[in-house]
Design an enzyme around this catalytic site. Structure first.
Site, PDB file in Angstrom:
ATOM      1  N   SER A 181       0.838  -1.200   0.000  1.00 29.54           N
ATOM      2  CA  SER A 181       0.000   0.000   0.000  1.00 29.54           C
ATOM      3  C   SER A 181       0.873   1.250   0.000  1.00 29.54           C
ATOM      4  CB  SER A 181      -0.852  -0.032   1.270  1.00 29.54           C
ATOM      5  OG  SER A 181      -1.453   1.212   1.502  1.00 29.54           O
ATOM      6  N   LYS A 188       2.167  -3.577   6.699  1.00 25.22           N
ATOM      7  CA  LYS A 188       2.594  -3.573   5.287  1.00 25.22           C
ATOM      8  C   LYS A 188       4.100  -3.317   5.185  1.00 25.22           C
ATOM      9  CE  LYS A 188      -1.364  -4.511   3.486  1.00 25.22           C
ATOM     10  NZ  LYS A 188      -1.602  -5.858   2.956  1.00 25.22           N
ATOM     11  N   TYR A 197      -1.933  -0.943  10.936  1.00 28.98           N
ATOM     12  CA  TYR A 197      -2.156  -1.541   9.608  1.00 28.98           C
ATOM     13  C   TYR A 197      -0.983  -1.198   8.674  1.00 28.98           C
ATOM     14  CZ  TYR A 197      -3.758  -1.915   4.807  1.00 28.98           C
ATOM     15  OH  TYR A 197      -3.824  -2.207   3.453  1.00 28.98           O
TER      16      TYR A 197
HETATM   17  P1  NAD Z   1     -10.828  -7.462   1.315  1.00 28.29           P
HETATM   18  O1  NAD Z   1     -11.058  -7.483   2.779  1.00 28.29           O
HETATM   19  O2  NAD Z   1     -11.996  -7.248   0.427  1.00 28.29           O
HETATM   20  O3  NAD Z   1     -10.082  -8.792   0.855  1.00 28.29           O
HETATM   21  C1  NAD Z   1      -9.254  -9.540   1.688  1.00 28.29           C
HETATM   22  C2  NAD Z   1      -9.714 -10.980   1.602  1.00 28.29           C
HETATM   23  O4  NAD Z   1      -8.848 -11.767   2.412  1.00 28.29           O
HETATM   24  C3  NAD Z   1     -11.134 -11.163   2.146  1.00 28.29           C
HETATM   25  O5  NAD Z   1     -11.885 -11.906   1.208  1.00 28.29           O
HETATM   26  C4  NAD Z   1     -10.925 -11.946   3.447  1.00 28.29           C
HETATM   27  O6  NAD Z   1     -12.015 -12.829   3.686  1.00 28.29           O
HETATM   28  C5  NAD Z   1      -9.620 -12.660   3.182  1.00 28.29           C
HETATM   29  N1  NAD Z   1      -8.805 -12.948   4.382  1.00 28.29           N
HETATM   30  C6  NAD Z   1      -8.374 -12.096   5.334  1.00 28.29           C
HETATM   31  N2  NAD Z   1      -7.608 -12.741   6.229  1.00 28.29           N
HETATM   32  C7  NAD Z   1      -7.535 -14.036   5.820  1.00 28.29           C
HETATM   33  C8  NAD Z   1      -6.867 -15.194   6.306  1.00 28.29           C
HETATM   34  N3  NAD Z   1      -6.139 -15.175   7.426  1.00 28.29           N
HETATM   35  N4  NAD Z   1      -7.006 -16.342   5.620  1.00 28.29           N
HETATM   36  C9  NAD Z   1      -7.757 -16.404   4.478  1.00 28.29           C
HETATM   37  N5  NAD Z   1      -8.409 -15.346   3.980  1.00 28.29           N
HETATM   38  C10 NAD Z   1      -8.290 -14.170   4.641  1.00 28.29           C
HETATM   39  O7  NAD Z   1      -9.705  -6.357   1.048  1.00 28.29           O
HETATM   40  P2  NAD Z   1      -9.189  -5.750  -0.328  1.00 28.29           P
HETATM   41  O8  NAD Z   1      -9.574  -4.324  -0.362  1.00 28.29           O
HETATM   42  O9  NAD Z   1      -9.513  -6.644  -1.450  1.00 28.29           O
HETATM   43  O10 NAD Z   1      -7.626  -5.775  -0.033  1.00 28.29           O
HETATM   44  C11 NAD Z   1      -6.801  -6.823  -0.500  1.00 28.29           C
HETATM   45  C12 NAD Z   1      -5.372  -6.557  -0.094  1.00 28.29           C
HETATM   46  O11 NAD Z   1      -4.965  -5.302  -0.629  1.00 28.29           O
HETATM   47  C13 NAD Z   1      -5.144  -6.476   1.408  1.00 28.29           C
HETATM   48  O12 NAD Z   1      -3.899  -7.042   1.691  1.00 28.29           O
HETATM   49  C14 NAD Z   1      -5.128  -4.982   1.673  1.00 28.29           C
HETATM   50  O13 NAD Z   1      -4.378  -4.672   2.803  1.00 28.29           O
HETATM   51  C15 NAD Z   1      -4.453  -4.477   0.419  1.00 28.29           C
HETATM   52  N6  NAD Z   1      -4.757  -3.084   0.112  1.00 28.29           N
HETATM   53  C16 NAD Z   1      -6.044  -2.683   0.015  1.00 28.29           C
HETATM   54  C17 NAD Z   1      -6.345  -1.348  -0.262  1.00 28.29           C
HETATM   55  C18 NAD Z   1      -7.764  -0.855  -0.334  1.00 28.29           C
HETATM   56  O14 NAD Z   1      -7.971   0.352  -0.215  1.00 28.29           O
HETATM   57  N7  NAD Z   1      -8.744  -1.710  -0.529  1.00 28.29           N
HETATM   58  C19 NAD Z   1      -5.290  -0.446  -0.481  1.00 28.29           C
HETATM   59  C20 NAD Z   1      -3.975  -0.899  -0.376  1.00 28.29           C
HETATM   60  C21 NAD Z   1      -3.717  -2.227  -0.081  1.00 28.29           C
HETATM   61  C1  WQD Z   2      -9.588   9.413   1.233  1.00 31.27           C
HETATM   62  C2  WQD Z   2      -9.755  10.887   1.554  1.00 31.27           C
HETATM   63  C3  WQD Z   2     -10.130  11.358   3.875  1.00 31.27           C
HETATM   64  C4  WQD Z   2     -14.047   9.644   4.349  1.00 31.27           C
HETATM   65  C5  WQD Z   2      -6.984   4.401   3.310  1.00 31.27           C
HETATM   66  C6  WQD Z   2      -5.871   3.711   4.036  1.00 31.27           C
HETATM   67  C7  WQD Z   2      -4.809   3.299   3.081  1.00 31.27           C
HETATM   68  C8  WQD Z   2      -5.384   2.498   1.930  1.00 31.27           C
HETATM   69  C9  WQD Z   2      -6.586   3.141   1.316  1.00 31.27           C
HETATM   70  C10 WQD Z   2      -5.094   0.168   2.404  1.00 31.27           C
HETATM   71  C11 WQD Z   2      -9.023  11.309   2.833  1.00 31.27           C
HETATM   72  C12 WQD Z   2     -11.310  11.791   3.037  1.00 31.27           C
HETATM   73  C13 WQD Z   2     -12.867  10.054   3.780  1.00 31.27           C
HETATM   74  C14 WQD Z   2     -14.998  10.642   4.741  1.00 31.27           C
HETATM   75  C15 WQD Z   2     -13.509  12.353   3.951  1.00 31.27           C
HETATM   76  N1  WQD Z   2      -5.817   1.208   2.337  1.00 31.27           N
HETATM   77  N2  WQD Z   2     -12.596  11.375   3.595  1.00 31.27           N
HETATM   78  N3  WQD Z   2     -14.682  11.949   4.527  1.00 31.27           N
HETATM   79  O1  WQD Z   2      -7.175   7.482   4.012  1.00 31.27           O
HETATM   80  O2  WQD Z   2      -6.356   7.731   1.638  1.00 31.27           O
HETATM   81  O3  WQD Z   2      -6.436   5.532   2.659  1.00 31.27           O
HETATM   82  O4  WQD Z   2      -7.517   3.520   2.330  1.00 31.27           O
HETATM   83  O5  WQD Z   2      -3.925   0.059   2.308  1.00 31.27           O
HETATM   84  O6  WQD Z   2      -3.886   2.580   3.796  1.00 31.27           O
HETATM   85  O7  WQD Z   2      -5.323   4.613   4.989  1.00 31.27           O
HETATM   86  O8  WQD Z   2      -8.542   6.607   2.039  1.00 31.27           O
HETATM   87  O9  WQD Z   2     -10.900   6.609   1.423  1.00 31.27           O
HETATM   88  O10 WQD Z   2     -10.295   6.730   3.881  1.00 31.27           O
HETATM   89  O11 WQD Z   2      -9.866   8.695   2.433  1.00 31.27           O
HETATM   90  O12 WQD Z   2     -13.289  13.546   3.796  1.00 31.27           O
HETATM   91  O13 WQD Z   2     -16.076  10.343   5.287  1.00 31.27           O
HETATM   92  O14 WQD Z   2     -11.150  11.146   1.803  1.00 31.27           O
HETATM   93  O15 WQD Z   2      -9.893  12.267   4.916  1.00 31.27           O
HETATM   94  O16 WQD Z   2      -8.509  12.575   2.633  1.00 31.27           O
HETATM   95  P1  WQD Z   2      -7.079   6.948   2.659  1.00 31.27           P
HETATM   96  P2  WQD Z   2      -9.979   7.081   2.478  1.00 31.27           P
END
Ligand code: NAD
Ligand code: WQD
Length: 328
Positions: free
Chosen positions: A125, A154, A150
């Protein structure tokens, strides 16, 4: 080629599984469905006309996870999505995050080594950069103090990957948004949405009264925070590109996965309203603790080496996010 996809029933995982199938790979999903549902598997089946094997297994359970490797003998590589992802929950329950996010990677690496599976793509991330000194942020930017447990998981996972023999690529996602255009695959998380675009969708639908914009006194174009929002299908495709690259170039790598363009919260609201011809009720609130003022990706490295580029417009992403919201 058989590819193990942990967390493959989740939001990003299910879109990636779809792309893998369309590119001729055979994905095998390991997901304990702790934050998703079989709905995405039904969606994958409708979109690709393929039934994907799901193992309902917790990746931190070495004994059960090992049985998957034993059964699926010829796995070529793995994509590791399985993790918890709520920043807010990680602050309340950090241990839960360290155990699952780091624990699952350690078990996976051990099994990959044992079964001689050589290639790994890891979901990282842009949170690893904290508040970057320079924009757009490049892969060379140092890790800053993590904004949350979190984020720390990562950073630690990436460090673990640097210390083992297995060849891996960490993809540092910026802010994934939208859903598959079919409206059949998306974020099935049971939690209340905490990210901006899903909240905007709920306000537009009338499930929430209003959106609170977290501050308008930042040093940005209009005072609200700036992020790099990338369509989840573009993001999914980057995994296929990374996998193909890793197989051809078996070494370690990290890549930013974003669009390269920053969008403020207020611009995101306007874009959603225009794309979907609807209104979003919002008011300006205080800053959110730990928010990064502005971050967006430098894509030079990924575009050059992975031959990948985000293609889908923000307007389309907003339409697809809305389509999922009204269909779900
Ligand atoms: P998500 O929660 O939709 O998907 C994660 C999946 O992993 C889920 O289906 C959950 O059931 C499964 N899971 C969790 N722990 C498990 C375990 N111990 N064993 C088996 N299954 C397990 O999340 P997502 O948004 O699809 O995110 C996927 C990956 O990308 C994560 O590693 C997350 O940290 C990373 N990521 C997400 C975002 C975002 O904003 N969505 C941003 C950056 C990084
Ligand atoms: C985006 C912008 C908020 C909600 C998070 C995790 C990051 C990554 C993605 C996994 C920010 C603003 C939000 C609201 C608002 N996940 N906001 N009102 O914070 O960039 O990232 O998700 O790795 O690690 O930190 O995403 O969607 O929460 O926010 O004004 O009700 O929207 O302050 O500026 P963020 P977000």
């Amino acid at each position: 080629m058989k590819i193990l996809v942990t967390g493959g029933a989740g939001y990003i995982g299910s879109h990636t599984v779809t792309e893998l199938i369309q590119e001729g790979f055979q994905p095998i999903i390991v997901d304990n469905l702790c934050n998703s549902s079989v709905k995405n598997l039904e969606g994958i089946r409708s979109v690709t006309d393929t039934i994907v094997q799901l193992y309902n297994v917790d990746c931190t359970n070495e004994i059960e996870f090992k049985e998957v490797f034993e059964k699926e003998k010829d796995i070529v590589g793995a994509i590791h999505f399985a993790a918890y992802k709520s920043v807010e929950e990680s602050v309340r329950e950090p241990e839960k995050y360290f155990q699952n996010n780091i624990g699952s990677l350690k078990v996976l690496l051990k099994l990959m080594e044992h079964f001689e599976v050589d290639y790994l793509i890891f979901s990282s991330s842009c949170t690893v950069y904290g508040t970057p000194d320079n924009l757009p942020v490049t892969e060379e930017a140092p890790f800053k103090k993590a904004e949350s447990p979190y984020g720390e998981t990562k950073q630690q996972c990436e460090e673990i990957l640097q210390s083992v023999a297995i060849k891996s690529i960490s993809l540092r996602y910026f802010n994934p948004i939208g859903s598959h255009s079919s409206g059949l695959i998306g974020d099935c998380s049971a939690d209340k949405p905490a990210n901006l675009i899903p909240i905007i969708c709920e306000v537009a639908k009338g499930v929430r009264e209003k959106l609170i914009v977290n501050g308008n006194d930042y040093n940005t174009i209009d005072g609200s925070c700036v992020r790099d929002y990338i369509h989840v299908v573009d993001l999914a495709k980057s995994h296929v590109a990374a996998l193909k690259y890793l197989i051809k170039n078996p070494k370690k790598g990290v890549f930013n996965i974003g669009t390269g363009k920053g969008l403020s919260v207020l611009e995101a609201i306007q874009c959603f309203e225009k794309a979907n011809k609807t209104n979003v009720n919002y008011e300006i609130g205080p800053r959110r603790d730990g928010d990064v003022e502005e971050i967006f990706s430098d894509n030079t490295k990924v575009e050059k080496l992975l031959d990948w580029k985000a293609q889908i417009s923000l307007e389309q992403a907003m339409q697809d996010a809305w389509n999922w919201e009204i269909k779900k």
